[in-house]
Design a protein around this motif. Sequence first.
Motif, PDB file in Angstrom:
ATOM      1  N   ALA A   6       0.828  -1.207   0.000  1.00  0.00           N
ATOM      2  CA  ALA A   6       0.000   0.000   0.000  1.00  0.00           C
ATOM      3  C   ALA A   6       0.865   1.260   0.000  1.00  0.00           C
ATOM      4  N   GLY A   7       2.159   1.117   0.187  1.00  0.00           N
ATOM      5  CA  GLY A   7       3.045   2.272   0.119  1.00  0.00           C
ATOM      6  C   GLY A   7       3.124   3.079   1.401  1.00  0.00           C
ATOM      7  N   GLU A   8       2.584   2.515   2.505  1.00  0.00           N
ATOM      8  CA  GLU A   8       2.526   3.290   3.753  1.00  0.00           C
ATOM      9  C   GLU A   8       3.912   3.635   4.301  1.00  0.00           C
ATOM     10  N   VAL A  34       3.227   4.154  -6.719  1.00  0.00           N
ATOM     11  CA  VAL A  34       3.703   5.035  -7.783  1.00  0.00           C
ATOM     12  C   VAL A  34       3.251   6.473  -7.514  1.00  0.00           C
ATOM     13  N   ARG A  35       1.988   6.608  -7.076  1.00  0.00           N
ATOM     14  CA  ARG A  35       1.513   7.952  -6.719  1.00  0.00           C
ATOM     15  C   ARG A  35       2.365   8.535  -5.595  1.00  0.00           C
ATOM     16  N   LYS A  36       2.629   7.708  -4.591  1.00  0.00           N
ATOM     17  CA  LYS A  36       3.450   8.141  -3.460  1.00  0.00           C
ATOM     18  C   LYS A  36       4.818   8.627  -3.921  1.00  0.00           C
ATOM     19  N   LEU A  37       5.463   7.829  -4.765  1.00  0.00           N
ATOM     20  CA  LEU A  37       6.813   8.185  -5.211  1.00  0.00           C
ATOM     21  C   LEU A  37       6.786   9.479  -6.008  1.00  0.00           C
ATOM     22  N   SER A  38       5.743   9.656  -6.828  1.00  0.00           N
ATOM     23  CA  SER A  38       5.648  10.886  -7.613  1.00  0.00           C
ATOM     24  C   SER A  38       5.519  12.094  -6.690  1.00  0.00           C
ATOM     25  N   GLU A  39       4.724  11.947  -5.621  1.00  0.00           N
ATOM     26  CA  GLU A  39       4.551  13.050  -4.680  1.00  0.00           C
ATOM     27  C   GLU A  39       5.827  13.347  -3.908  1.00  0.00           C
ATOM     28  N   LEU A  40       6.601  12.284  -3.644  1.00  0.00           N
ATOM     29  CA  LEU A  40       7.740  12.432  -2.731  1.00  0.00           C
ATOM     30  C   LEU A  40       8.955  13.061  -3.391  1.00  0.00           C
ATOM     31  N   ASP A  41       8.887  13.238  -4.703  1.00  0.00           N
ATOM     32  CA  ASP A  41       9.984  13.932  -5.356  1.00  0.00           C
ATOM     33  C   ASP A  41      11.311  13.183  -5.185  1.00  0.00           C
ATOM     34  N   MET A  81      -1.851  -2.027 -11.847  1.00  0.00           N
ATOM     35  CA  MET A  81      -2.408  -1.064 -12.801  1.00  0.00           C
ATOM     36  C   MET A  81      -2.609   0.303 -12.154  1.00  0.00           C
ATOM     37  N   ASP A  82      -3.153   0.309 -10.931  1.00  0.00           N
ATOM     38  CA  ASP A  82      -3.357   1.568 -10.206  1.00  0.00           C
ATOM     39  C   ASP A  82      -2.573   1.413  -8.911  1.00  0.00           C
TER      40      ASP A  82
END
Lengths: 342, 342
Positions: free
Chosen positions: A103-105, A131-138, A126-127
């Motif tokens: 879950a990327g926690e 990946v969203r987390k990594l994109s946010e974390l810069d 797929m979702d």
Amino acid sequence: MATMQQVADRAGVSIATVSFVVNGTKYVTPATTARVEAAMRELKFRGNLVARALASRRTRIIALLFPTVGNRFSPTTSEFFMSAAERASQRGYHLVLWPVDPAGEDLDDLVSGGLVDGVVLMEVRMDDPRVRKLSELDVPFTLIGRTRDSSDLPFVDIDFETTIEDSLDHLQGLGHRRFGLVLENLEGTPMAGYAPHLRVEDTFRRSVAARGAVGTVVYAGAGSEGGREAARALLDADPEVSGVLVMKDDSSAGLLVGLSAAGRRVPDDVSVLSIASSGTAGDQHHPRLTTMVAPGRELGERAADALIDQLDGASEGKPHFLLPCVLRPAESVAAAPTGATA
Amino acid sequence: MATMQQVADRAGVSIATVSFVVNGTKYVTPATTARVEAAMRELKFRGNLVARALASRRTRIIALLFPTVGNRFSPTTSEFFMSAAERASQRGYHLVLWPVDPAGEDLDDLVSGGLVDGVVLMEVRMDDPRVRKLSELDVPFTLIGRTRDSSDLPFVDIDFETTIEDSLDHLQGLGHRRFGLVLENLEGTPMAGYAPHLRVEDTFRRSVAARGAVGTVVYAGAGSEGGREAARALLDADPEVSGVLVMKDDSSAGLLVGLSAAGRRVPDDVSVLSIASSGTAGDQHHPRLTTMVAPGRELGERAADALIDQLDGASEGKPHFLLPCVLRPAESVAAAPTGATA
């Protein structure tokens, strides 16, 4: 780069003493400390990585993130890991395998802690919330795999679409018209939405329809037992199925046994083609499995390169690299039985 | 990422108080702690692990060292890794798999860099240069495995001696008197001197002699092909061999095929017992392999505990923990063929 032993020799002290000075773990007299530090300077010993990381904000460590759930370590996974680690080492980086929650926690801790310079993410869904987390974390990252829309992301992946087309071409060329596909059932697990399965199933269904052929998709449980169930389910759905693709290493043996138990000889009655497996896994079966071999080594190297290029500023773009599996003929695929029709 | 100052402002406390909460370096009242933690959550402040590591000399990261050579990732290896990682996580540590040179040349960098608090070493050889290095480097470590003399070292390991005695007891109880042992040939590779092989071979030879039985040891090449060769070599050396131990997952299938090719039915003519494998790997064969299952999960947890106990100062001693494999009956072992004699 000097080793601790060389520093110890130059300073005329034990390696333990050098370690005490470097890490501050034990009292060392000022005179000895000065001698060790002088030796470190003369030999350009690079000292404490953590201290240096704080100064440079670089550790030269990259992490290959692997899900903590289940036991998903296949021979292909191992190839990705070992080849990426070797490539990183050649380029002066150290790659470690880092278990993370699907879950990327726990990504924040890892990344914002500054312990790794960048990450490679594998077993992508797929979702994928990671990946969203990594994109946010810069943080610099590369995927081995693709989300539903990866046009903005750097990735390397198996070209599953081409792999399935090539597989069906091969079987169709041998006269097969009734196809089966066996995948692992991940429904209800944290790995639900595993991108390779969805791509493979989608391509299989579209391609079989376009060929005017018959196709059956079966989702099997884990392990050998799952393979046996898959054989029963396949033959229930289509007793005349003759060309079967299986994308699950630990179920292949059960599939062979299940087909045999149902009176089907492999490859005389039913051909079995193992998909996206390693070059040698298929040799462990009887008959040896004809395999579409995953380009695990090359993709592992490419993933390491893509990330390190980012880190070293050698590339500005987002590499998109796809490579299909390659046919390795063995004993489990043959011409369709005569009289087989769609 | 938010700064410590922003957290302090939001919580209405000094920056020093935030630091005390983050690093646990001084008592802060529960009410203030709660306020600081709320501010940290709101601002997504995670502190800087590297800075914290420099201050505390702790990163709470431990490394499981794994050799970079060959592809030694078996299902049991994976169990060690995943269970050790889970246990570490429960105890507030993060365990990563760290590829290292089998000669130990790169250990200095890893350890003296201060990036990990301690290491677990696996795939241990009888005379392992990495163990000497770790002892010199003054870093907390634990072995999964044992060197020739491990009396001074903290370790957890499979009790190979008991495992082999139990295996031979089981087969002998079924009337077998002519035994075989198949091991992987690592001669000339960096893994030569792999301790489990030497212990298993030694125990096998001694125990077979003590039983007044016949024993043949065969070192096989890698993979399925190695298993087929092993079957030929075993039957050449002792055509009447009836109880075979195999300790090499990727050769088991070849062994079964090789025995079958030589006209031996398993288990009617020859019983095959897989040693130190995972609980389910044997199910992938036909017949399903009767297995002495490696206690991978428990040993992984014990290894993590042994190291973390050292790190947390919870133990002063050097734990020595041995656990034998446990018999999991399946289809590949049966009574010796009638008329079989030693």
